[in-house]
Scaffold this active site. Structure first.
Site, PDB file in Angstrom:
ATOM      1  N   GLY A 161       4.609  26.122  15.098  1.00 22.62           N
ATOM      2  CA  GLY A 161       4.533  24.989  14.188  1.00 22.62           C
ATOM      3  C   GLY A 161       3.341  25.143  13.263  1.00 22.62           C
ATOM      4  N   HIS A 205      -1.920   6.571  25.333  1.00 21.18           N
ATOM      5  CA  HIS A 205      -3.292   6.186  25.008  1.00 21.18           C
ATOM      6  C   HIS A 205      -3.794   5.004  25.847  1.00 21.18           C
ATOM      7  CE1 HIS A 205      -2.521   8.893  21.827  1.00 21.18           C
ATOM      8  NE2 HIS A 205      -2.037   8.044  20.955  1.00 21.18           N
ATOM      9  N   ASP A 250      -3.910  14.349  24.845  1.00 18.32           N
ATOM     10  CA  ASP A 250      -3.883  12.965  24.383  1.00 18.32           C
ATOM     11  C   ASP A 250      -5.167  12.826  23.583  1.00 18.32           C
ATOM     12  OD1 ASP A 250      -4.325  10.218  24.051  1.00 18.32           O
ATOM     13  OD2 ASP A 250      -3.176   9.719  25.838  1.00 18.32           O
ATOM     14  N   HIS A 251      -5.063  12.767  22.259  1.00 20.68           N
ATOM     15  CA  HIS A 251      -6.278  12.863  21.448  1.00 20.68           C
ATOM     16  C   HIS A 251      -7.252  11.716  21.700  1.00 20.68           C
ATOM     17  CE1 HIS A 251      -3.976  10.204  18.697  1.00 20.68           C
ATOM     18  NE2 HIS A 251      -5.164   9.782  18.298  1.00 20.68           N
ATOM     19  N   ASP A 282       4.901   5.116  21.840  1.00 18.37           N
ATOM     20  CA  ASP A 282       3.917   5.785  20.983  1.00 18.37           C
ATOM     21  C   ASP A 282       2.482   5.523  21.418  1.00 18.37           C
ATOM     22  OD1 ASP A 282       3.188   7.331  18.653  1.00 18.37           O
ATOM     23  OD2 ASP A 282       2.577   5.447  17.725  1.00 18.37           O
ATOM     24  N   LEU A 333       0.344  18.669  11.678  1.00 19.81           N
ATOM     25  CA  LEU A 333      -0.692  18.661  12.708  1.00 19.81           C
ATOM     26  C   LEU A 333      -1.607  19.865  12.573  1.00 19.81           C
ATOM     27  CD1 LEU A 333      -1.954  17.571  15.341  1.00 19.81           C
ATOM     28  CD2 LEU A 333      -0.281  18.935  16.594  1.00 19.81           C
ATOM     29  N   ALA A 334      -1.021  21.031  12.394  1.00 20.30           N
ATOM     30  CA  ALA A 334      -1.823  22.240  12.239  1.00 20.30           C
ATOM     31  C   ALA A 334      -2.728  22.126  11.019  1.00 20.30           C
ATOM     32  CB  ALA A 334      -0.924  23.465  12.117  1.00 20.30           C
ATOM     33  N   VAL A 392      12.456  29.908  17.132  1.00 20.68           N
ATOM     34  CA  VAL A 392      12.112  29.739  18.545  1.00 20.68           C
ATOM     35  C   VAL A 392      13.282  30.049  19.470  1.00 20.68           C
ATOM     36  CG1 VAL A 392      10.301  28.063  18.073  1.00 20.68           C
ATOM     37  CG2 VAL A 392      12.632  27.257  18.512  1.00 20.68           C
ATOM     38  N   LYS A 448      -7.983  -3.203  11.265  1.00 25.87           N
ATOM     39  CA  LYS A 448      -7.971  -2.014  12.113  1.00 25.87           C
ATOM     40  C   LYS A 448      -9.153  -2.070  13.074  1.00 25.87           C
ATOM     41  CE  LYS A 448      -8.410   3.049  12.003  1.00 25.87           C
ATOM     42  NZ  LYS A 448      -7.288   3.317  12.909  1.00 25.87           N
ATOM     43  N   ARG A 458       9.433  28.679  10.717  1.00 27.96           N
ATOM     44  CA  ARG A 458      10.600  29.264  10.050  1.00 27.96           C
ATOM     45  C   ARG A 458      10.288  29.751   8.635  1.00 27.96           C
ATOM     46  NH1 ARG A 458      15.825  28.693  11.689  1.00 27.96           N
ATOM     47  NH2 ARG A 458      16.223  27.615  13.650  1.00 27.96           N
TER      48      ARG A 458
END
Length: 497
Positions: free
Chosen positions: A11, A244, A181-182, A239, A16-17, A90, A347, A45
């Protein structure tokens, strides 16, 4: 201490990368933790060249906030030169053969001693396929270490999570699997153990004799934005709560480890989650509330059902509030109230530990009007603020003996926050070190699913009249009623810090 390792990122062209992995690796490189003896293979890909891949990595560093003169400097270009790209399907065995040949070549070129980290930055449905091919096509080395990093979601319920875990475990042992889990990489979350067990005054009060309730809030002011498609299949329960929030719950309610090691911490967290009551369907209806945001006409924001990529009749929740019950040691009976949602008033991620009322208020006899004693509250600010606040009662300074509340506060300055490593940087660093303290164990994941599965199944069996809360508020009225019936209130409100 520097590390020698080959990263293979499945990926490698993904969001994310780009946003997290490449900038985090660069920060480790800047700090000298990675030097000359490392390499990265990005796979996906798309038919990219190495040169194009280097430009993507450089852009990721720039977009992360590094000054342009630094990203154009020799250090950034030298860093990017360690990256190699291979177009990859993959499901195609031959592609793994080609990947193994490139990995072996880089292992020799950079003297990596067979150390490999496989990062699966892809949809979970591919995890088992990739892990199986890594084993069958002998990419897993017989010398050095082999570590598999996987992202959430770990399944959609207990059954799918177990199936996923069984597939991965056929190729990798549990001590080789690093489930990210960040939130466990965030400084404030990692500081919970220090707060609880590094202060005698706090540790002595952390029990059912002194704590009335614990509240956990993960509030977001934005809507689902570009994640609408994902949210339609996940919802706030999957989510945010299953991972979390329940990880935070385990850290707040676990018994004191005998020592601060990965195994001890894992065992205490597993025990804490196993002692969270798994509700019946009737109990879940009573103790969990769901919501979905409506439009915000003033700010020209759509309701959830009219966001791009959502179902106009969607029953997916963008808000969850619940009451958890623990039987874990000296916190038995202390209620834990949790909530998370989109398009809320402000937030803020924070934890509020509410202490019991003083049973004997000696100041009422003074005849003063301001003699009511407010409950003591210890607040842990996770984000965007980072710090602590303790609410105390003191004399108000006037003639007589009136009482007023004050706040003892500590917040990290901008300079202090800038020095704190970002969550992914910390977690990648830990993975390189083989430190699994801040990663989720399978037993934690499994028990978390058991807790939320009842809630999810209960909601899926009935319909709710959505939307049921106004954007810019703190969720549906039922979320407040969840506490009102227990004669309590949320500490963090629309106008409270």
């Amino acid at each position: 201490m520097t590390q020698q390792a080959l990263f293979i990122i499945f990926g490698g062209t993904g969001d994310l990368a780009y946003r997290k992995l490449y900038p985090s690796l660069f920060r480790l490189y800047e700090k000298g933790y990675l030097k000359d003896d490392f390499a990265v293979i990005g796979t996906a890909r798309r038919p990219w060249t190495n040169d194009h891949y280097h430009e993507v990595v450089m852009n990721a560093i720039a977009d992360d906030g590094h000054e342009s003169d630094r990203t154009n400097s020799e250090i950034a270009r030298k860093f990017a030169s360690h990256f190699y790209y291979q177009s990859h399907n993959v499901n195609d065995t031959e592609h793994y053969v080609a990947l193994r040949k490139l990995a072996d070549k880089l292992d020799e070129k950079y003297k990596l001693n067979g150390n490999r980290i496989y990062y699966l930055a892809m949809a979970p449905r591919f995890f088992g396929t990739i892990a199986g091919h890594l084993k069958s096509e002998k990419l897993i080395t017989d010398h050095g270490y082999n570590r598999l990093i996987i992202e959430k979601p770990f399944g959609r319920d207990f059954e799918t999570a177990k199936e996923l875990n069984d597939d991965i475990s056929a190729a990798f042992s549990e001590d080789q699997i690093y489930r990210i889990d960040h939130y466990l990489g965030k400084e404030a979350i990692q500081s919970i153990a220090a707060l609880r067990f590094g202060n005698q005054v706090i540790e002595s009060l952390w029990n059912k004799e002194h704590i009335d309730n614990i509240q956990i809030t993960l509030a977001e002011s934005l809507g689902v934005e570009e994640r609408a498609g994902y949210y339609e299949t996940a919802g706030a329960l999957r989510d945010m709560v299953q991972n979390h929030i329940l990880q935070i719950v385990s850290l707040l309610t676990m018994q004191k480890p005998s020592e601060y090691t990965a195994k001890e911490l894992r065992d205490r967290k597993v025990e804490a989650l196993q002692n969270i009551k798994v509700y019946s369907a009737k109990e879940a209806s009573k103790n969990f509330v769901r919501g979905q945001y409506g439009e915000d006409a003033e700010h020209e924001q759509l309701d959830y059902r009219h966001e791009e990529g959502t179902d106009e009749h969607s029953q997916i929740e963008t808000f969850v509030a619940g009451k958890l019950e623990t039987t874990n040691g000296n916190l038995t009976g202390v209620p834990i109230y949790i909530r998370t949602g989109k398009r809320l008033a402000r937030k803020s991620t924070q934890i509020n530990v509410v202490f019991k009322d003083t049973t004997d208020n000696i100041f009422t006899a003074t005849g003063e009007q301001d003699t009511k004693l407010e409950q003591n509250v210890l607040t842990l600010y996770v984000e965007p603020d980072q710090g602590y606040q303790l609410d105390l009662n003191v004399k108000n300074g006037s003639q007589g003996y009136g009482i007023m509340p004050i706040h003892l506060e500590y917040h990290k300055t901008s300079a202090e926050k800038a020095k704190v490593p970002e969550a992914y940087e910390k977690l990648i660093h830990d993975a390189l070190d083989g430190n699994r303290t801040n990663f989720a164990h399978w037993h934690e994941v499994a028990q978390a699913w058991r807790i939320v599965d009842v809630v999810r199944q209960n909601w899926d069996s009935q319909k709710t009249d959505f939307p049921n809360y106004v954007s810019g508020t703190m969720g549906p009225k039922a979320a407040q009623e969840l506490l009102t019936r227990d004669h309590r209130d949320w500490v963090f409100g629309a106008t409270k810090h």
